[in-house]
Scaffold this motif. Sequence first.
Motif, PDB file in Angstrom:
ATOM      1  N   LEU A  24       0.829  -1.199   0.000  1.00  0.00           N
ATOM      2  CA  LEU A  24       0.000   0.000   0.000  1.00  0.00           C
ATOM      3  C   LEU A  24       0.866   1.253   0.000  1.00  0.00           C
ATOM      4  CD1 LEU A  24      -2.848   1.134   0.055  1.00  0.00           C
ATOM      5  CD2 LEU A  24      -2.800   0.939   2.546  1.00  0.00           C
ATOM      6  N   PHE A  25       1.936   1.224   0.765  1.00  0.00           N
ATOM      7  CA  PHE A  25       2.841   2.370   0.795  1.00  0.00           C
ATOM      8  C   PHE A  25       3.400   2.644  -0.603  1.00  0.00           C
ATOM      9  CE2 PHE A  25       6.657   4.728   1.128  1.00  0.00           C
ATOM     10  CZ  PHE A  25       6.396   5.660   2.114  1.00  0.00           C
ATOM     11  N   ARG A  26       3.884   1.600  -1.268  1.00  0.00           N
ATOM     12  CA  ARG A  26       4.437   1.773  -2.615  1.00  0.00           C
ATOM     13  C   ARG A  26       3.367   2.282  -3.583  1.00  0.00           C
ATOM     14  NH1 ARG A  26       7.170  -2.693  -1.200  1.00  0.00           N
ATOM     15  NH2 ARG A  26       5.818  -4.110  -2.331  1.00  0.00           N
ATOM     16  N   TYR A  27       2.147   1.837  -3.411  1.00  0.00           N
ATOM     17  CA  TYR A  27       1.033   2.287  -4.253  1.00  0.00           C
ATOM     18  C   TYR A  27       0.796   3.782  -4.069  1.00  0.00           C
ATOM     19  CZ  TYR A  27      -3.768   2.362  -6.084  1.00  0.00           C
ATOM     20  OH  TYR A  27      -4.913   2.648  -6.776  1.00  0.00           O
ATOM     21  N   TRP A  28       0.833   4.236  -2.819  1.00  0.00           N
ATOM     22  CA  TRP A  28       0.591   5.656  -2.521  1.00  0.00           C
ATOM     23  C   TRP A  28       1.791   6.536  -2.861  1.00  0.00           C
ATOM     24  CZ3 TRP A  28      -1.724   4.967   3.028  1.00  0.00           C
ATOM     25  CH2 TRP A  28      -3.066   4.584   2.920  1.00  0.00           C
ATOM     26  N   ASP A  29       2.988   6.005  -2.832  1.00  0.00           N
ATOM     27  CA  ASP A  29       4.203   6.788  -3.073  1.00  0.00           C
ATOM     28  C   ASP A  29       4.417   6.937  -4.581  1.00  0.00           C
ATOM     29  OD1 ASP A  29       6.586   8.156  -2.761  1.00  0.00           O
ATOM     30  OD2 ASP A  29       7.753   6.351  -2.323  1.00  0.00           O
ATOM     31  N   ILE A  30       3.625   7.772  -5.200  1.00  0.00           N
ATOM     32  CA  ILE A  30       3.604   7.912  -6.652  1.00  0.00           C
ATOM     33  C   ILE A  30       4.971   8.276  -7.218  1.00  0.00           C
ATOM     34  CG2 ILE A  30       2.662   9.255  -8.579  1.00  0.00           C
ATOM     35  CD1 ILE A  30       0.090   9.541  -6.923  1.00  0.00           C
ATOM     36  N   ASN A  31       5.659   9.210  -6.586  1.00  0.00           N
ATOM     37  CA  ASN A  31       6.931   9.665  -7.141  1.00  0.00           C
ATOM     38  C   ASN A  31       8.115   8.812  -6.686  1.00  0.00           C
ATOM     39  OD1 ASN A  31       7.391  10.522  -4.534  1.00  0.00           O
ATOM     40  ND2 ASN A  31       7.337  12.707  -5.008  1.00  0.00           N
ATOM     41  N   GLY A  32       7.874   7.807  -5.840  1.00  0.00           N
ATOM     42  CA  GLY A  32       8.907   6.866  -5.442  1.00  0.00           C
ATOM     43  C   GLY A  32      10.022   7.429  -4.582  1.00  0.00           C
ATOM     44  N   ASP A  33       9.725   8.521  -3.849  1.00  0.00           N
ATOM     45  CA  ASP A  33      10.774   9.146  -3.035  1.00  0.00           C
ATOM     46  C   ASP A  33      10.867   8.590  -1.622  1.00  0.00           C
ATOM     47  OD1 ASP A  33       8.533  10.242  -1.826  1.00  0.00           O
ATOM     48  OD2 ASP A  33       9.200  12.331  -2.014  1.00  0.00           O
ATOM     49  N   GLY A  34      10.072   7.551  -1.312  1.00  0.00           N
ATOM     50  CA  GLY A  34      10.130   6.951   0.018  1.00  0.00           C
ATOM     51  C   GLY A  34       9.312   7.687   1.055  1.00  0.00           C
ATOM     52  N   GLN A  35       8.507   8.655   0.618  1.00  0.00           N
ATOM     53  CA  GLN A  35       7.619   9.394   1.516  1.00  0.00           C
ATOM     54  C   GLN A  35       6.263   9.534   0.844  1.00  0.00           C
ATOM     55  OE1 GLN A  35       9.716  13.110   2.025  1.00  0.00           O
ATOM     56  NE2 GLN A  35      10.701  12.364   3.867  1.00  0.00           N
ATOM     57  N   ILE A  36       5.215   9.561   1.658  1.00  0.00           N
ATOM     58  CA  ILE A  36       3.870   9.794   1.134  1.00  0.00           C
ATOM     59  C   ILE A  36       3.479  11.214   1.483  1.00  0.00           C
ATOM     60  CG2 ILE A  36       1.444   9.145   1.234  1.00  0.00           C
ATOM     61  CD1 ILE A  36       2.362   6.383   2.209  1.00  0.00           C
ATOM     62  N   GLN A  37       3.053  11.940   0.479  1.00  0.00           N
ATOM     63  CA  GLN A  37       2.575  13.305   0.686  1.00  0.00           C
ATOM     64  C   GLN A  37       1.069  13.322   0.470  1.00  0.00           C
ATOM     65  OE1 GLN A  37       5.015  14.997  -2.313  1.00  0.00           O
ATOM     66  NE2 GLN A  37       6.765  15.255  -0.959  1.00  0.00           N
ATOM     67  N   THR A  38       0.385  14.239   1.153  1.00  0.00           N
ATOM     68  CA  THR A  38      -1.070  14.300   1.031  1.00  0.00           C
ATOM     69  C   THR A  38      -1.500  14.495  -0.420  1.00  0.00           C
ATOM     70  OG1 THR A  38      -1.015  16.655   1.597  1.00  0.00           O
ATOM     71  CG2 THR A  38      -1.469  15.111   3.384  1.00  0.00           C
ATOM     72  N   GLU A  39      -0.703  15.183  -1.201  1.00  0.00           N
ATOM     73  CA  GLU A  39      -1.043  15.404  -2.606  1.00  0.00           C
ATOM     74  C   GLU A  39      -1.055  14.087  -3.391  1.00  0.00           C
ATOM     75  OE1 GLU A  39       1.518  17.071  -1.061  1.00  0.00           O
ATOM     76  OE2 GLU A  39       0.419  18.926  -0.671  1.00  0.00           O
ATOM     77  N   GLU A  40      -0.150  13.173  -3.025  1.00  0.00           N
ATOM     78  CA  GLU A  40      -0.108  11.880  -3.708  1.00  0.00           C
ATOM     79  C   GLU A  40      -1.374  11.081  -3.409  1.00  0.00           C
ATOM     80  OE1 GLU A  40       4.455  10.492  -4.030  1.00  0.00           O
ATOM     81  OE2 GLU A  40       3.799  10.949  -1.982  1.00  0.00           O
ATOM     82  N   ILE A  41      -1.784  11.083  -2.153  1.00  0.00           N
ATOM     83  CA  ILE A  41      -2.990  10.346  -1.774  1.00  0.00           C
ATOM     84  C   ILE A  41      -4.218  10.962  -2.438  1.00  0.00           C
ATOM     85  CG2 ILE A  41      -4.499   9.719   0.149  1.00  0.00           C
ATOM     86  CD1 ILE A  41      -1.937   9.381   1.826  1.00  0.00           C
ATOM     87  N   ALA A  42      -4.285  12.289  -2.468  1.00  0.00           N
ATOM     88  CA  ALA A  42      -5.422  12.966  -3.108  1.00  0.00           C
ATOM     89  C   ALA A  42      -5.472  12.625  -4.600  1.00  0.00           C
ATOM     90  CB  ALA A  42      -5.320  14.470  -2.898  1.00  0.00           C
ATOM     91  N   GLN A  43      -4.314  12.576  -5.244  1.00  0.00           N
ATOM     92  CA  GLN A  43      -4.254  12.246  -6.671  1.00  0.00           C
ATOM     93  C   GLN A  43      -4.762  10.830  -6.911  1.00  0.00           C
ATOM     94  OE1 GLN A  43      -0.422  12.942  -8.491  1.00  0.00           O
ATOM     95  NE2 GLN A  43      -0.899  11.662 -10.235  1.00  0.00           N
ATOM     96  N   ILE A  44      -4.353   9.901  -6.072  1.00  0.00           N
ATOM     97  CA  ILE A  44      -4.800   8.514  -6.212  1.00  0.00           C
ATOM     98  C   ILE A  44      -6.288   8.414  -5.958  1.00  0.00           C
ATOM     99  CG2 ILE A  44      -4.669   6.211  -5.183  1.00  0.00           C
ATOM    100  CD1 ILE A  44      -1.661   6.752  -4.792  1.00  0.00           C
ATOM    101  N   ALA A  45      -6.784   9.096  -4.927  1.00  0.00           N
ATOM    102  CA  ALA A  45      -8.213   9.053  -4.616  1.00  0.00           C
ATOM    103  C   ALA A  45      -9.040   9.570  -5.793  1.00  0.00           C
ATOM    104  CB  ALA A  45      -8.504   9.852  -3.350  1.00  0.00           C
ATOM    105  N   ARG A  46      -8.611  10.684  -6.392  1.00  0.00           N
ATOM    106  CA  ARG A  46      -9.336  11.221  -7.547  1.00  0.00           C
ATOM    107  C   ARG A  46      -9.325  10.232  -8.710  1.00  0.00           C
ATOM    108  NH1 ARG A  46      -6.951  15.960  -5.735  1.00  0.00           N
ATOM    109  NH2 ARG A  46      -5.137  15.656  -7.091  1.00  0.00           N
TER     110      ARG A  46
END
Length: 73
Positions: A24-46
Amino acid sequence: MSLTFCQVGHHTTPNTFAGVKADLFRYWDINGDGQIQTEEIAQIARSEFTSSDTDGDGFVSGRQLANGSTRAC
C-alpha cells in the motif's frame, strides 16, 4: 505532512499485514521518493474515484470501487 518509509525490499509477502502495508505504501508513493505526501494520496483518490464511477453519477458503490481500479501496485 509526509510519512517516511524504511524500505526493506522490493517485494513483499501479501499474505502478511506488514506486506500489505508495504504494498500500500508503494502504491501511494507515486513519485517513489520513500515518503507519502497528502497530494499523492489525493491524486490517487481522484483517479480511483474517476475510474470506479462507471455510470458517471458522481457516486461510487463498493462494487464499482472493487471493479474499477485501474492503477497497478
